[in-house]
Design a protein around this motif. Structure first.
Motif, PDB file in Angstrom:
ATOM      1  N   ASP A 195      82.236 121.453  87.999  1.00 42.41           N
ATOM      2  CA  ASP A 195      82.744 122.811  87.745  1.00 42.41           C
ATOM      3  C   ASP A 195      82.402 123.763  88.890  1.00 42.41           C
ATOM      4  OD1 ASP A 195      83.898 122.044  85.356  1.00 42.41           O
ATOM      5  OD2 ASP A 195      82.225 122.796  84.120  1.00 42.41           O
ATOM      6  N   ASP A 196      81.186 123.626  89.441  1.00 38.23           N
ATOM      7  CA  ASP A 196      80.796 124.465  90.583  1.00 38.23           C
ATOM      8  C   ASP A 196      81.732 124.228  91.764  1.00 38.23           C
ATOM      9  OD1 ASP A 196      78.519 125.463  89.225  1.00 38.23           O
ATOM     10  OD2 ASP A 196      77.257 123.833  89.987  1.00 38.23           O
ATOM     11  N   VAL A 197      81.986 122.956  92.062  1.00 38.57           N
ATOM     12  CA  VAL A 197      82.857 122.613  93.184  1.00 38.57           C
ATOM     13  C   VAL A 197      84.277 123.109  92.915  1.00 38.57           C
ATOM     14  CG1 VAL A 197      83.880 120.687  94.476  1.00 38.57           C
ATOM     15  CG2 VAL A 197      81.430 120.680  93.951  1.00 38.57           C
ATOM     16  N   SER A 198      84.746 122.970  91.679  1.00 42.06           N
ATOM     17  CA  SER A 198      86.077 123.470  91.321  1.00 42.06           C
ATOM     18  C   SER A 198      86.167 124.974  91.550  1.00 42.06           C
ATOM     19  CB  SER A 198      86.408 123.146  89.868  1.00 42.06           C
ATOM     20  OG  SER A 198      86.642 121.781  89.711  1.00 42.06           O
ATOM     21  N   TYR A 199      85.121 125.698  91.163  1.00 43.13           N
ATOM     22  CA  TYR A 199      85.107 127.144  91.352  1.00 43.13           C
ATOM     23  C   TYR A 199      85.187 127.493  92.842  1.00 43.13           C
ATOM     24  CZ  TYR A 199      83.532 131.979  91.437  1.00 43.13           C
ATOM     25  OH  TYR A 199      83.444 133.322  91.682  1.00 43.13           O
ATOM     26  N   VAL A 200      84.378 126.819  93.659  1.00 40.34           N
ATOM     27  CA  VAL A 200      84.401 127.076  95.101  1.00 40.34           C
ATOM     28  C   VAL A 200      85.795 126.807  95.664  1.00 40.34           C
ATOM     29  CG1 VAL A 200      83.520 126.306  97.350  1.00 40.34           C
ATOM     30  CG2 VAL A 200      81.935 126.634  95.438  1.00 40.34           C
ATOM     31  N   CYS A 201      86.378 125.676  95.280  1.00 42.72           N
ATOM     32  CA  CYS A 201      87.706 125.309  95.793  1.00 42.72           C
ATOM     33  C   CYS A 201      88.784 126.273  95.318  1.00 42.72           C
ATOM     34  CB  CYS A 201      88.057 123.880  95.377  1.00 42.72           C
ATOM     35  SG  CYS A 201      87.011 122.649  96.169  1.00 42.72           S
ATOM     36  N   ASP A 202      88.730 126.634  94.041  1.00 43.46           N
ATOM     37  CA  ASP A 202      89.717 127.582  93.515  1.00 43.46           C
ATOM     38  C   ASP A 202      89.627 128.919  94.247  1.00 43.46           C
ATOM     39  OD1 ASP A 202      90.583 125.653  91.721  1.00 43.46           O
ATOM     40  OD2 ASP A 202      89.502 126.510  90.004  1.00 43.46           O
ATOM     41  N   CYS A 203      88.410 129.379  94.480  1.00 38.35           N
ATOM     42  CA  CYS A 203      88.232 130.647  95.208  1.00 38.35           C
ATOM     43  C   CYS A 203      88.695 130.514  96.654  1.00 38.35           C
ATOM     44  CB  CYS A 203      86.769 131.085  95.162  1.00 38.35           C
ATOM     45  SG  CYS A 203      86.232 131.667  93.535  1.00 38.35           S
ATOM     46  N   LEU A 204      88.405 129.400  97.287  1.00 37.32           N
ATOM     47  CA  LEU A 204      88.832 129.186  98.657  1.00 37.32           C
ATOM     48  C   LEU A 204      90.350 129.212  98.756  1.00 37.32           C
ATOM     49  CD1 LEU A 204      88.406 128.515 101.633  1.00 37.32           C
ATOM     50  CD2 LEU A 204      88.072 126.118 100.965  1.00 37.32           C
ATOM     51  N   VAL A 205      91.016 128.482  97.886  1.00 36.16           N
ATOM     52  CA  VAL A 205      92.480 128.464  97.899  1.00 36.16           C
ATOM     53  C   VAL A 205      93.022 129.856  97.573  1.00 36.16           C
ATOM     54  CG1 VAL A 205      94.529 127.529  96.725  1.00 36.16           C
ATOM     55  CG2 VAL A 205      92.644 126.003  97.416  1.00 36.16           C
ATOM     56  N   ASP A 206      92.394 130.538  96.621  1.00 39.15           N
ATOM     57  CA  ASP A 206      92.824 131.896  96.262  1.00 39.15           C
ATOM     58  C   ASP A 206      92.646 132.851  97.444  1.00 39.15           C
ATOM     59  OD1 ASP A 206      93.845 133.733  94.283  1.00 39.15           O
ATOM     60  OD2 ASP A 206      91.820 134.606  94.249  1.00 39.15           O
ATOM     61  N   CYS A 207      91.569 132.695  98.208  1.00 38.68           N
ATOM     62  CA  CYS A 207      91.342 133.534  99.380  1.00 38.68           C
ATOM     63  C   CYS A 207      92.391 133.262 100.455  1.00 38.68           C
ATOM     64  CB  CYS A 207      89.942 133.313  99.950  1.00 38.68           C
ATOM     65  SG  CYS A 207      88.632 134.027  98.948  1.00 38.68           S
ATOM     66  N   LEU A 208      92.917 132.053 100.482  1.00 44.70           N
ATOM     67  CA  LEU A 208      93.973 131.706 101.440  1.00 44.70           C
ATOM     68  C   LEU A 208      95.346 132.159 100.963  1.00 44.70           C
ATOM     69  CD1 LEU A 208      92.918 128.072 102.365  1.00 44.70           C
ATOM     70  CD2 LEU A 208      93.002 130.019 103.932  1.00 44.70           C
ATOM     71  N   THR A 209      95.545 132.183  99.650  1.00 40.43           N
ATOM     72  CA  THR A 209      96.864 132.433  99.070  1.00 40.43           C
ATOM     73  C   THR A 209      97.507 133.752  99.503  1.00 40.43           C
ATOM     74  OG1 THR A 209      96.347 131.019  97.206  1.00 40.43           O
ATOM     75  CG2 THR A 209      98.160 132.564  96.920  1.00 40.43           C
ATOM     76  N   PRO A 210      96.785 134.883  99.451  1.00 40.61           N
ATOM     77  CA  PRO A 210      97.454 136.137  99.835  1.00 40.61           C
ATOM     78  C   PRO A 210      98.033 136.099 101.251  1.00 40.61           C
ATOM     79  CG  PRO A 210      95.344 136.604  98.830  1.00 40.61           C
ATOM     80  CD  PRO A 210      95.428 135.118  99.009  1.00 40.61           C
ATOM     81  N   VAL A 211      97.395 135.365 102.126  1.00 39.58           N
ATOM     82  CA  VAL A 211      97.898 135.316 103.498  1.00 39.58           C
ATOM     83  C   VAL A 211      98.994 134.265 103.659  1.00 39.58           C
ATOM     84  CG1 VAL A 211      95.791 136.225 104.476  1.00 39.58           C
ATOM     85  CG2 VAL A 211      96.054 133.754 104.235  1.00 39.58           C
ATOM     86  N   LEU A 212      99.178 133.409 102.653  1.00 44.12           N
ATOM     87  CA  LEU A 212     100.211 132.385 102.729  1.00 44.12           C
ATOM     88  C   LEU A 212     101.566 132.912 102.290  1.00 44.12           C
ATOM     89  CD1 LEU A 212      98.328 129.304 101.234  1.00 44.12           C
ATOM     90  CD2 LEU A 212      98.827 129.769 103.626  1.00 44.12           C
ATOM     91  N   SER A 213     101.594 133.906 101.403  1.00 48.69           N
ATOM     92  CA  SER A 213     102.877 134.364 100.848  1.00 48.69           C
ATOM     93  C   SER A 213     103.601 135.329 101.735  1.00 48.69           C
ATOM     94  CB  SER A 213     102.695 134.993  99.486  1.00 48.69           C
ATOM     95  OG  SER A 213     101.433 135.494  99.246  1.00 48.69           O
TER      96      SER A 213
END
Length: 181
Positions: free
Chosen positions: A163-181
């Motif tokens: 769950d910790d790793v999932s949280y880190v990954c989800d946040c990382l992808v989310d931090c990338l997402t605004p700049v991807l759209s």
């Protein structure tokens, strides 16, 4: 602490840790050495940690596999490859932001920190550090320079849960997402 079954290497390490002294000639220093002798307490702690080394290596490998699973397919990231002839110890799990990533590594580190996730940039290449800078041309090491500018270490503590790793990954992808759209 150095552990080896190579007698020659053991003798060399022993010499270096005693200021480079010649083991057969008192007060003769044929090489530059160091004063890296460990206290008994530090050695006891180190031996205690060695008793759990396999557990730590297995856990870190498992954590790395979770990161790979969760980050597979994120086009802006690559992770560190593991060669079939080597066993990676995953002291840290590192990712590199590709040149198609619109955000810099440092921006992502700041965004993750705001979410309570501690990350670190990868280490500086030794050829860029002041004592060595004049010895080589920095351009001679383009891969090391690229990784130094774009590499980031993710949390890799052996006690992390899936769950910790999932949280880190989800946040990382989310931090990338605004700049991807």
């Amino acid at each position: 602490m150095v552990i080896t079954n190579d007698g020659g290497l053991a003798r060399k390490v022993h010499q270096l840790r005693y200021h480079g002294a010649d083991p057969t000639r008192r007060y003769w220093f044929p090489t530059i050495g160091y004063n890296y002798r460990m206290t008994n307490v530090a050695a006891a702690i180190g031996l205690g940690q060695l008793e759990k080394i396999e557990w730590h290596l297995e856990r870190r490998s498992e954590i790395a596999s979770w990161y790979r699973e969760k980050l597979r397919g994120v086009p802006q990231l690559t992770d560190q490859p593991e060669k079939e002839w080597a066993r990676h110890v995953y002291f840290m799990f590192s990712v590199v932001f590709e040149s198609n990533s619109p955000s810099s590594r440092d921006e992502i580190i700041t965004r993750l920190h705001a979410r309570g996730i501690e990350t670190r940039p990868v280490f500086y290449p030794i050829h860029n550090l002041p004592p060595y800078r004049n010895l080589v041309q920095s351009d001679d090491y383009p891969v090391a320079n690229r990784i130094a500018l774009r590499g980031m270490n993710l949390p890799t503590w052996a006690g992390l849960s899936r769950d910790d790793v999932s949280y880190v990954c989800d946040c990382l992808v989310d931090c990338l997402t605004p700049v991807l759209s």
